[in-house]
Scaffold this motif. Structure first.
Motif, PDB file in Angstrom:
ATOM      1  N   ILE A  43       0.841  -1.195   0.000  1.00 27.00           N
ATOM      2  CA  ILE A  43       0.000   0.000   0.000  1.00 27.00           C
ATOM      3  C   ILE A  43       0.879   1.249   0.000  1.00 27.00           C
ATOM      4  O   ILE A  43       2.056   1.202   0.368  1.00 27.00           O
ATOM      5  CB  ILE A  43      -0.957   0.026   1.214  1.00 27.00           C
ATOM      6  N   GLU A  44       0.277   2.368  -0.380  1.00 30.75           N
ATOM      7  CA  GLU A  44       1.027   3.623  -0.423  1.00 30.75           C
ATOM      8  C   GLU A  44       1.029   4.355   0.908  1.00 30.75           C
ATOM      9  O   GLU A  44       1.997   5.036   1.238  1.00 30.75           O
ATOM     10  CB  GLU A  44       0.465   4.537  -1.511  1.00 30.75           C
ATOM     11  N   GLU A  48      -4.906   4.468   3.160  1.00 31.48           N
ATOM     12  CA  GLU A  48      -5.561   3.457   2.310  1.00 31.48           C
ATOM     13  C   GLU A  48      -6.207   2.374   3.163  1.00 31.48           C
ATOM     14  O   GLU A  48      -7.303   1.909   2.852  1.00 31.48           O
ATOM     15  CB  GLU A  48      -4.550   2.818   1.358  1.00 31.48           C
ATOM     16  N   ARG A  51      -9.507   3.484   4.733  1.00 38.00           N
ATOM     17  CA  ARG A  51     -10.630   3.449   3.793  1.00 38.00           C
ATOM     18  C   ARG A  51     -11.199   2.038   3.651  1.00 38.00           C
ATOM     19  O   ARG A  51     -12.372   1.862   3.346  1.00 38.00           O
ATOM     20  CB  ARG A  51     -10.203   3.969   2.421  1.00 38.00           C
ATOM     21  N   CYS A  52     -10.373   1.035   3.876  1.00 41.79           N
ATOM     22  CA  CYS A  52     -10.824  -0.359   3.747  1.00 41.79           C
ATOM     23  C   CYS A  52     -11.726  -0.788   4.902  1.00 41.79           C
ATOM     24  O   CYS A  52     -12.428  -1.791   4.802  1.00 41.79           O
ATOM     25  CB  CYS A  52      -9.621  -1.292   3.670  1.00 41.79           C
TER      26      CYS A  52
END
Length: 83
Positions: A43-44, A48, A51-52
């Motif tokens: 992941i960046e 992120e 958001r999951c």
């Protein structure tokens, strides 16, 4: 294990950590907890992962906590630890 932050949630205590090149999401409910790990190169950013943690994922977590409770309670009753 390095603490990053708590992720706000009405039902569960959710913590985000980093350890051994992995992000770790730890979700706690009473005496049970679930842990999810992902390599940090997948992941960046930690955002992120936040958001999951959507409604569908929270519903699955709740179902899994219910199943964990049933499994543990059943074992305690079968083995006459509780009645």
């Amino acid at each position: 294990m390095r603490y990053i932050k708590d992720i706000p949630n009405d039902k569960f205590k959710i913590g985000l950590y980093q350890w051994n090149n992995k992000y770790i999401i730890k979700i706690e409910s009473g005496m049970y907890e679930q842990t999810y790990k992902i390599d940090d190169y997948e992941i960046e950013s930690a955002a992120e992962l936040e958001r999951c943690i959507d409604e569908s994922f929270i519903a699955a977590i709740a179902n899994r906590f219910d199943a964990m409770h049933e499994d543990f309670s059943g074992s305690l009753r079968r083995n006459e630890v509780i009645f």
